[in-house]
Motif scaffolding. Structure first.
Motif, PDB file in Angstrom:
ATOM      1  N   THR A 110     -10.363   1.659  -4.464  1.00 39.07           N
ATOM      2  CA  THR A 110      -9.101   1.228  -4.852  1.00 39.07           C
ATOM      3  C   THR A 110      -7.895   1.442  -5.482  1.00 39.07           C
ATOM      4  N   ASP A 132      -4.338  -3.284  -0.510  1.00 42.23           N
ATOM      5  CA  ASP A 132      -2.842  -1.042   0.566  1.00 42.23           C
ATOM      6  C   ASP A 132      -3.815  -1.185   1.575  1.00 42.23           C
ATOM      7  N   ARG A 133      -5.131  -1.458   1.865  1.00 41.38           N
ATOM      8  CA  ARG A 133      -5.761  -1.283   2.888  1.00 41.38           C
ATOM      9  C   ARG A 133      -7.329  -2.068   3.310  1.00 41.38           C
ATOM     10  N   GLY A 149     -13.055   3.221   5.608  1.00 39.31           N
ATOM     11  CA  GLY A 149     -11.142   2.338   4.425  1.00 39.31           C
ATOM     12  C   GLY A 149     -10.177   2.609   5.620  1.00 39.31           C
ATOM     13  N   PHE A 150      -9.195   2.095   6.047  1.00 39.30           N
ATOM     14  CA  PHE A 150      -8.327   1.699   6.750  1.00 39.30           C
ATOM     15  C   PHE A 150      -6.757   1.558   5.976  1.00 39.30           C
ATOM     16  N   HIS A 151      -6.062   2.676   5.667  1.00 38.88           N
ATOM     17  CA  HIS A 151      -5.474   1.974   4.462  1.00 38.88           C
ATOM     18  C   HIS A 151      -3.732   2.127   5.905  1.00 38.88           C
ATOM     19  N   TYR A 152      -3.002   0.546   4.702  1.00 42.04           N
ATOM     20  CA  TYR A 152      -2.261   0.345   5.491  1.00 42.04           C
ATOM     21  C   TYR A 152      -0.776   1.554   6.017  1.00 42.04           C
TER      22      TYR A 152
END
Length: 367
Positions: A110, A132-133, A149-152
Motif C-alpha cells: 500500500t 486504493d485497491r 492486488g487489483f488497483h481501482y
C-alpha cells in the motif's frame, strides 16, 4: 485516552496509528513499523511490553475450538524465525485488521496515505479492501508473498452474482475478469465496503454512475478487440463460517414442646371433691363433731393437705416451663452462632470466586 507509562517509554516518540483493547488494562498498539502488546500487572505476570516488527513475510492465525477463548497470531520473519502472541478470540478481528495494515504498508503493497478500510477472512480466502485497491490472498495463512492486488484505477466494472451458498464478486479489469466468492452471510458487508471504496476513489455517487462514466471513456477511446475474454472459474464456494467481527460487519420454625401436667394435682382435686359429697347422716355427725371441736380440726387438716398438693403441682409446672424456656433460648443462641459462621464462609467463597474469575480472564487474554 492516555497510554500506559511503559508503552510511552517503548514508543520512542513513534506515533500510534491504532489501539485495540484486549481486556482489562491490556492493549495492542500499532505504529507504522511495529506492533506492541501491553500486559498489565496481574496474578500470573508483571507489567510488560512485547514488540513485533512489521517486516514479516507471512501472517498466520490459529484459533481453538468453540470452547477455546484464545487465538494465536504468528508472524514469520523468514530466516529470522517466528514470533507469536495470544489474545482473546473475540478481539482477533479487531486486532488483526491494524496489524495487517501495518505489514502491508511496511512491505510497500500500500502507498503512503492509503488506508485499509476492512479485512475479510473466509476460510482460506482473505480480502483486504483499502482506499486504493483490493488485496486478495488464497491459502491457509492470512497473508504472505503469494497475494494478488487489483488497483481501482484498472477496474472498469464491479458486479455481484448471487448463489445458493456464496456470492461471486466479479471485478472487470479491461479485457479480463477476476472472480472471488464470499459466503452469503457476509456478502452484503463485502458488497457495501467494496462499492463504497470504488465509488469514492472514482468520485462517483453509485455503481451506475461509475459504469456510465466508464462507458463514455470507452466511446472516446479507439475500439479494442474484446473477443478473447477469459472467465476464470474462481475458487469453489466456501462453507466455513468466517471469524466473528466485533462492532464491524460480520466476516464483526420451629414449634414448642408440650408441657405435661402432674397427675398428683388431679388426684388431690378428686379427693377434695369426694370429701365434699357425703350422706346426710355423715353430715349430721360431722356437725356434732364440729361443735365439740375435735372433728373440725380433722377436716381442716385434710383441706390444708389438699391445698398444699395443688400448690406443689403448680410449682412443678412452673419449674418445668422455666426449664423448657431455657432450652429454647439456648437453641436460639446456637442458631445465631451458626448463622454468623455461614455468613463468614459465604464471604470467603465470594472472594475465592472473584480470584478464580480474574485468573480465567487473565488466561483468556493470552497470559
Amino acid at each position: 485516552m492516555s497510554l500506559p507509562e511503559l508503552v510511552q517509554t517503548e514508543l520512542d516518540d513513534e506515533p500510534v496509528a491504532a489501539r485495540v483493547n484486549l481486556g482489562g488494562e491490556d492493549g495492542l498498539f500499532v505504529t507504522p513499523t511495529r506492533t506492541l502488546i501491553y500486559r498489565s500487572e496481574g496474578l500470573l505476570s508483571d507489567e510488560s511490553v512485547e514488540q513485533y516488527p512489521h517486516d514479516a513475510e507471512r501472517i498466520s492465525v490459529s484459533e481453538g475450538g468453540r470452547a477455546s477463548r484464545k487465538a494465536t497470531v504468528t508472524l514469520d520473519y523468514g530466516l529470522d524465525g517466528e514470533q507469536s502472541f495470544s489474545l482473546p478470540s473475540k478481539r482477533l478481528q479487531d486486532a488483526l485488521h491494524p496489524v495487517l495494515a501495518g505489514i502491508l504498508s511496511a512491505a510497500g503493497i500500500t502507498d503512503p496515505g492509503e488506508t485499509v478500510k476492512q479485512t475479510f477472512r473466509f476460510s482460506e480466502l482473505t480480502l483486504v479492501v483499502t482506499s486504493d485497491r483490493v488485496v486478495k490472498h488464497i491459502g491457509a495463512p492470512v497473508w504472505d508473498e503469494d497475494f494478488e492486488g487489483f488497483h481501482y484505477a484498472d477496474v472498469t466494472d464491479l458486479t455481484f452474482e448471487d448463489g445458493s451458498v456464496a456470492t461471486s464478486i466479479v471485478l472487470t479489469l479491461g479485457s479480463r475478469q477476476e472472480r472471488f466468492k464470499a459466503p452469503n452471510d457476509d456478502a452484503r458487508a463485502v458488497r457495501e465496503t467494496l462499492t463504497d471504496a470504488l465509488c469514492t476513489y472514482h468520485d462517483v455517487p453509485s455503481l451506475d454512475a461509475f459504469r456510465k462514466a466508464k462507458a463514455r471513456e470507452s466511446e472516446a477511446e479507439p475500439s479494442q478487440d474484446r473477443k478473447n475474454v477469459s472467465f476464470g472459474d474462481g475458487p469453489a464456494p466456501l462453507t466455513a463460517n468466517p471469524t466473528e467481527l466485533s462492532e464491524k460487519p460480520k466476516n464483526a420454625t420451629r414449634p414448642d414442646d408440650p408441657v405435661d401436667l402432674d397427675d398428683g394435682a388431679a388426684d388431690s382435686a378428686s379427693g377434695v371433691a369426694a370429701e365434699a359429697v357425703t350422706e346426710p347422716e355423715s353430715a349430721t355427725s360431722s356437725a356434732s363433731a364440729t361443735f365439740e371441736g375435735s372433728g373440725f380440726e380433722s377436716a381442716s387438716d385434710e383441706t390444708a393437705a389438699s391445698v398444699e398438693a395443688v400448690e406443689a403441682s403448680k410449682t412443678a409446672e412452673t419449674t418445668e416451663t422455666t426449664d423448657t424456656g431455657d432450652g429454647i433460648e439456648e437453641l436460639r443462641a446456637q442458631v445465631e452462632t451458626l448463622t454468623v459462621t455461614v455468613q463468614r464462609q459465604n464471604e470467603q467463597l465470594q472472594r475465592q470466586n472473584e480470584l478464580v474469575e480474574r485468573l480465567i480472564d487473565e488466561l483468556s487474554r493470552g497470559r
